[in-house]
Design an enzyme around this catalytic site. Structure first.
Site, PDB file in Angstrom:
ATOM      1  N   LYS A   1      51.266  58.720  60.321  1.00 49.21           N
ATOM      2  CA  LYS A   1      52.361  57.959  60.149  1.00 49.21           C
ATOM      3  C   LYS A   1      53.558  58.817  60.720  1.00 49.21           C
ATOM      4  O   LYS A   1      54.760  58.173  60.767  1.00 49.21           O
ATOM      5  CB  LYS A   1      52.282  57.928  58.485  1.00 49.21           C
ATOM      6  CG  LYS A   1      53.965  57.761  58.007  1.00 49.21           C
ATOM      7  CD  LYS A   1      53.113  57.320  56.787  1.00 49.21           C
ATOM      8  CE  LYS A   1      52.433  58.313  55.741  1.00 49.21           C
ATOM      9  NZ  LYS A   1      52.997  59.350  55.227  1.00 49.21           N
TER      10      LYS A   1
ATOM     11  N   THR B   1      53.883  61.240  63.211  1.00 50.16           N
ATOM     12  CA  THR B   1      54.191  60.954  64.896  1.00 50.16           C
ATOM     13  C   THR B   1      55.331  59.435  64.971  1.00 50.16           C
ATOM     14  O   THR B   1      55.803  58.796  65.586  1.00 50.16           O
ATOM     15  CB  THR B   1      52.960  60.541  65.786  1.00 50.16           C
ATOM     16  OG1 THR B   1      51.600  60.372  64.935  1.00 50.16           O
ATOM     17  CG2 THR B   1      52.061  61.923  65.372  1.00 50.16           C
TER      18      THR B   1
ATOM     19  N   ARG C   1      59.795  65.516  55.711  1.00 50.16           N
ATOM     20  CA  ARG C   1      59.918  66.186  54.799  1.00 50.16           C
ATOM     21  C   ARG C   1      59.662  67.259  55.740  1.00 50.16           C
ATOM     22  O   ARG C   1      59.170  67.293  56.497  1.00 50.16           O
ATOM     23  CB  ARG C   1      58.715  65.644  53.597  1.00 50.16           C
ATOM     24  CG  ARG C   1      59.725  65.156  52.813  1.00 50.16           C
ATOM     25  CD  ARG C   1      57.335  64.347  52.121  1.00 50.16           C
ATOM     26  NE  ARG C   1      56.500  64.052  52.687  1.00 50.16           N
ATOM     27  CZ  ARG C   1      55.497  63.854  52.613  1.00 50.16           C
ATOM     28  NH1 ARG C   1      55.642  63.849  51.736  1.00 50.16           N
ATOM     29  NH2 ARG C   1      54.626  63.137  53.372  1.00 50.16           N
TER      30      ARG C   1
ATOM     31  N   LYS D   1      45.032  70.447  56.152  1.00 55.19           N
ATOM     32  CA  LYS D   1      45.720  69.423  56.768  1.00 55.19           C
ATOM     33  C   LYS D   1      46.491  69.692  58.148  1.00 55.19           C
ATOM     34  O   LYS D   1      46.005  68.487  59.004  1.00 55.19           O
ATOM     35  CB  LYS D   1      46.917  68.539  55.887  1.00 55.19           C
ATOM     36  CG  LYS D   1      47.634  67.205  56.129  1.00 55.19           C
ATOM     37  CD  LYS D   1      48.496  66.890  54.790  1.00 55.19           C
ATOM     38  CE  LYS D   1      49.425  65.628  55.958  1.00 55.19           C
ATOM     39  NZ  LYS D   1      49.952  65.056  54.245  1.00 55.19           N
TER      40      LYS D   1
ATOM     41  N   ALA E   1      52.402  64.342  47.722  1.00 53.57           N
ATOM     42  CA  ALA E   1      52.957  62.055  46.913  1.00 53.57           C
ATOM     43  C   ALA E   1      52.118  61.980  46.370  1.00 53.57           C
ATOM     44  O   ALA E   1      52.310  60.844  45.549  1.00 53.57           O
ATOM     45  CB  ALA E   1      53.039  61.481  48.384  1.00 53.57           C
TER      46      ALA E   1
ATOM     47  N   PHE F   1      51.648  59.702  51.830  1.00 53.29           N
ATOM     48  CA  PHE F   1      50.677  59.793  52.020  1.00 53.29           C
ATOM     49  C   PHE F   1      50.978  57.622  51.600  1.00 53.29           C
ATOM     50  O   PHE F   1      50.761  57.207  53.018  1.00 53.29           O
ATOM     51  CB  PHE F   1      49.651  59.753  50.974  1.00 53.29           C
ATOM     52  CG  PHE F   1      49.416  61.380  50.770  1.00 53.29           C
ATOM     53  CD1 PHE F   1      48.149  61.745  51.833  1.00 53.29           C
ATOM     54  CD2 PHE F   1      49.572  62.029  49.709  1.00 53.29           C
ATOM     55  CE1 PHE F   1      48.116  62.789  51.599  1.00 53.29           C
ATOM     56  CE2 PHE F   1      49.174  63.755  49.766  1.00 53.29           C
ATOM     57  CZ  PHE F   1      47.882  64.048  50.605  1.00 53.29           C
TER      58      PHE F   1
ATOM     59  N   PHE G   1      44.245  54.469  69.733  1.00 53.43           N
ATOM     60  CA  PHE G   1      43.503  55.840  69.815  1.00 53.43           C
ATOM     61  C   PHE G   1      43.078  55.347  71.102  1.00 53.43           C
ATOM     62  O   PHE G   1      41.987  54.069  71.252  1.00 53.43           O
ATOM     63  CB  PHE G   1      42.407  56.195  68.823  1.00 53.43           C
ATOM     64  CG  PHE G   1      42.497  56.915  68.015  1.00 53.43           C
ATOM     65  CD1 PHE G   1      42.438  58.380  67.586  1.00 53.43           C
ATOM     66  CD2 PHE G   1      43.834  56.469  67.522  1.00 53.43           C
ATOM     67  CE1 PHE G   1      42.959  58.744  66.835  1.00 53.43           C
ATOM     68  CE2 PHE G   1      44.511  57.326  65.665  1.00 53.43           C
ATOM     69  CZ  PHE G   1      43.978  58.694  66.224  1.00 53.43           C
TER      70      PHE G   1
ATOM     71  N   TRP H   1      52.222  58.441  70.324  1.00 56.32           N
ATOM     72  CA  TRP H   1      50.999  59.949  70.804  1.00 56.32           C
ATOM     73  C   TRP H   1      51.297  60.525  72.573  1.00 56.32           C
ATOM     74  O   TRP H   1      51.527  61.548  72.726  1.00 56.32           O
ATOM     75  CB  TRP H   1      49.810  59.909  69.894  1.00 56.32           C
ATOM     76  CG  TRP H   1      49.477  61.026  70.040  1.00 56.32           C
ATOM     77  CD1 TRP H   1      49.644  62.077  69.321  1.00 56.32           C
ATOM     78  CD2 TRP H   1      48.482  61.868  71.242  1.00 56.32           C
ATOM     79  NE1 TRP H   1      48.479  63.676  69.117  1.00 56.32           N
ATOM     80  CE2 TRP H   1      48.250  63.528  70.716  1.00 56.32           C
ATOM     81  CE3 TRP H   1      47.777  61.852  72.510  1.00 56.32           C
ATOM     82  CZ2 TRP H   1      47.570  64.372  71.302  1.00 56.32           C
ATOM     83  CZ3 TRP H   1      47.521  62.949  73.149  1.00 56.32           C
ATOM     84  CH2 TRP H   1      47.302  63.476  72.559  1.00 56.32           C
TER      85      TRP H   1
END
Length: 557
Positions: free
Chosen positions: A72, A74, A95, A106, A274, A302, A382, A410
């Site tokens: 999210k 990225t 954030r 994480k 979140a 999230f 991916f 990415w």
């Protein structure tokens, strides 16, 4: 060999932060530099922007997270870069990462690959010291409460009913519930206490929802810290703490300016979780960005059931924001997991699982549309994803009237999200947004929880014992009945069962506890097994983080 995120970030050719500010029209004297690549924007300069028109606000949200990863942040960075690539003046608002997850499970939160904000190491660690200031303000209040009791307790605080906790920006389960003031008379009166992680604290929520220093001081003063034996609330302003707390937070309230790998501006400021808080960056940063950019891309933590709902119902409602579009991020891999595939089998094509798993992203699409905001889906691709799997998702989402756009930011940076940027512009300029919160502020607090449970989680209803129902009545009697609700629950499912993947329906939402965040001006409904002080995993990321022979950080990502 594929470079790691930190290796890519290290090769970034960053511009001096004054150049990034100049790109936005911010005069050099209105930037407070922290080294060469970070700066805070002067609060007086922000005040001078109040009559400028606002740009367009775009929310990036996602599906319920899985171990496969969704990307999210990225996508937020890639979209912001792509909007600039196609000629828009765009700013990203994110954030600040918490040290707890960085050293826990994480990892960092500065994006990844060629869609990152930099300097990545600084952002993920101490940055400009905002979180330290928030912790200091929180703990000053805690110290002043115990000091007030020690020196005679003029306010008649019932030591058994001190509700204010200390905080620390680290995952430390040993501090969840403690006894303080042990060791004799000189150390005060022993009582039960505990710590929250900084990002779950009410001071963090207040920091992120405040519109200026005066508003922040007012909110800090309204914090309920304890109750008397007669159950009368005791406020931080009665302890005379909010003035000093505001002093500690004065510099921190100024938004932080950094840049992306492609030298586009990014504001990174505030960072409530979140799943246990409201999950959005600061109102100060978002509103400032809207004055300086044509497009502002922001993110809610999230899945959309948590982050987006709180963004719409708490942040937008309180700050008067009107989002123009929303992007929901998903991956083939994550949707396979929602379709029942184990992490070890994600590399094998499985059309049936992908189709089954789209139930999760479909519900997020339907839910987000309920707020009157047009939606597009970003499929973060991916290398193992097959064309057939991607096409299956696109076909399923087309049945909901939503386009799914494949993104490769990415690996390719802004070039990989250019199609998404064009679609976002099309949605925004189409003018179809008619934003409205999910529920009316005049509903009762329990009815607000029910509205979220039924309309967002597709639950059959809400359960709560009499103690919780009595607490809700007490909060309404204190004048908090018009506050929005912030539901604390697992991020992994629409339900309170983290293992219930896909789109579970007909479950009940159990309210275990309710808390009044009187300064932040919302009610927290704690549902299911959720902790406001996380613990470290069996193998924390901290075990691999160190300095190499060149004194460079290794293992952060």
């Amino acid at each position: 060999m594929v470079m790691s995120d930190i290796e890519i970030a290290r090769e970034a050719k960053m511009k001096p932060i004054m150049e990034i500010g100049d790109k936005l029209g911010i005069p050099a004297e209105s930037l407070q530099p922290y080294g060469h690549t970070k700066a805070k924007i002067d609060l007086d300069y922000i005040k001078s922007l109040k009559d400028k028109p606002d740009g367009k606000l775009v929310l990036v949200t996602g599906i319920n997270p899985t171990a496969a990863g969704e990307g999210k942040t990225t996508t937020s960075v890639g979209l912001g870069d792509a909007l600039n690539r196609i000629g828009k003046n765009a700013i990203i608002c994110l954030r600040e990462p918490s040290l707890g997850p960085c050293f826990g499970m994480k990892g960092g939160a500065a994006g990844g690959g060629y869609a990152q904000v930099v300097p990545m190491e600084d952002i993920n660690l101490h940055f400009t010291g905002d979180f330290h200031a928030i912790a200091a303000a929180n703990n000053l209040l805690a110290a002043m409460i115990d000091n007030h009791i020690y020196w005679g307790n003029k306010l008649g605080i019932d030591e058994r009913r001190v509700s204010w906790k200390r905080c620390l920006d680290m995952n430390d389960r040993a501090l969840r519930q403690i006894a303080n003031s042990l060791g004799g008379v000189a150390n005060g009166f022993p009582r039960e206490d505990g710590f929250d992680i900084v990002v779950a604290s009410e001071v963090m929520a207040i920091f992120c929802l405040s519109t200026d220093l005066e508003d922040m001081k007012r909110r800090l003063g309204n914090i309920i810290v304890a109750y008397t034996r007669e159950r009368k609330p005791v406020y931080a302003r009665e302890i005379d703490a909010n003035g000093a707390m505001t002093v500690l937070l004065r510099d921190a309230l100024a938004p932080n300016l950094v840049q992306t790998l492609e030298n586009n501006p990014a504001f990174i400021h505030g960072g409530p979780f979140a799943n246990i808080a409201h999950g959005c960056n600061s109102v100060m940063a978002t509103k400032t960005a809207l004055k300086l950019g044509d497009y502002v891309v922001t993110e809610a933590g999230f899945g959309a059931d948590l982050g987006a709902e709180k963004f719409f119902d708490i942040k937008c409602r309180k700050a008067g924001l009107k989002p123009a579009a929303a992007v929901i991020v998903g991956t083939v891999r994550a949707l396979k997991m929602h379709g029942g595939v184990s992490k070890d089998d994600l590399g094998t094509e499985n059309i049936a699982a992908v189709v089954k798993g789209t139930s999760n992203i479909k519900r997020h699409v339907v839910n987000t549309k309920k707020f009157g905001v047009p939606v597009v889906v970003a499929l973060n691709r991916f290398i193992t994803d097959t064309d057939a799997e991607v096409e299956a998702i696109r076909k399923e989402l087309a049945s909901e009237g939503v386009e799914a756009i494949v993104c490769t930011h990415w690996a390719d940076g802004s070039a990989g999200t250019e199609a998404l940027a064009n679609k976002v512009v099309e949605l925004v300029e189409g003018g179809s947004a008619d934003f409205k919160p999910l529920y009316d502020e005049n509903l009762g607090l329990l009815q607000k929880v029910e509205a979220i449970a039924k309309n967002i989680y597709d639950a059959a209803g809400v359960t709560a014992d009499q103690k919780v129902l009595n607490q809700i009545k007490d909060f309404e009697a204190l004048g908090a009945g018009k506050f929005p609700v912030c539901i604390a629950k697992t991020q992994y499912s629409f339900s309170t069962d983290p293992n219930a993947k896909g789109a579970p329906s007909g479950h009940t939402l159990p309210i275990r506890e309710v808390r009044l965040s009187n300064g932040a001006e919302f009610i927290v409904a704690v549902c299911g097994d959720i902790m406001t002080m996380p613990g470290l995993p069996r193998v924390p990321a901290a075990e691999k983080i160190t300095l190499n022979d060149q004194d460079q950080i290794e293992g952060l990502f």
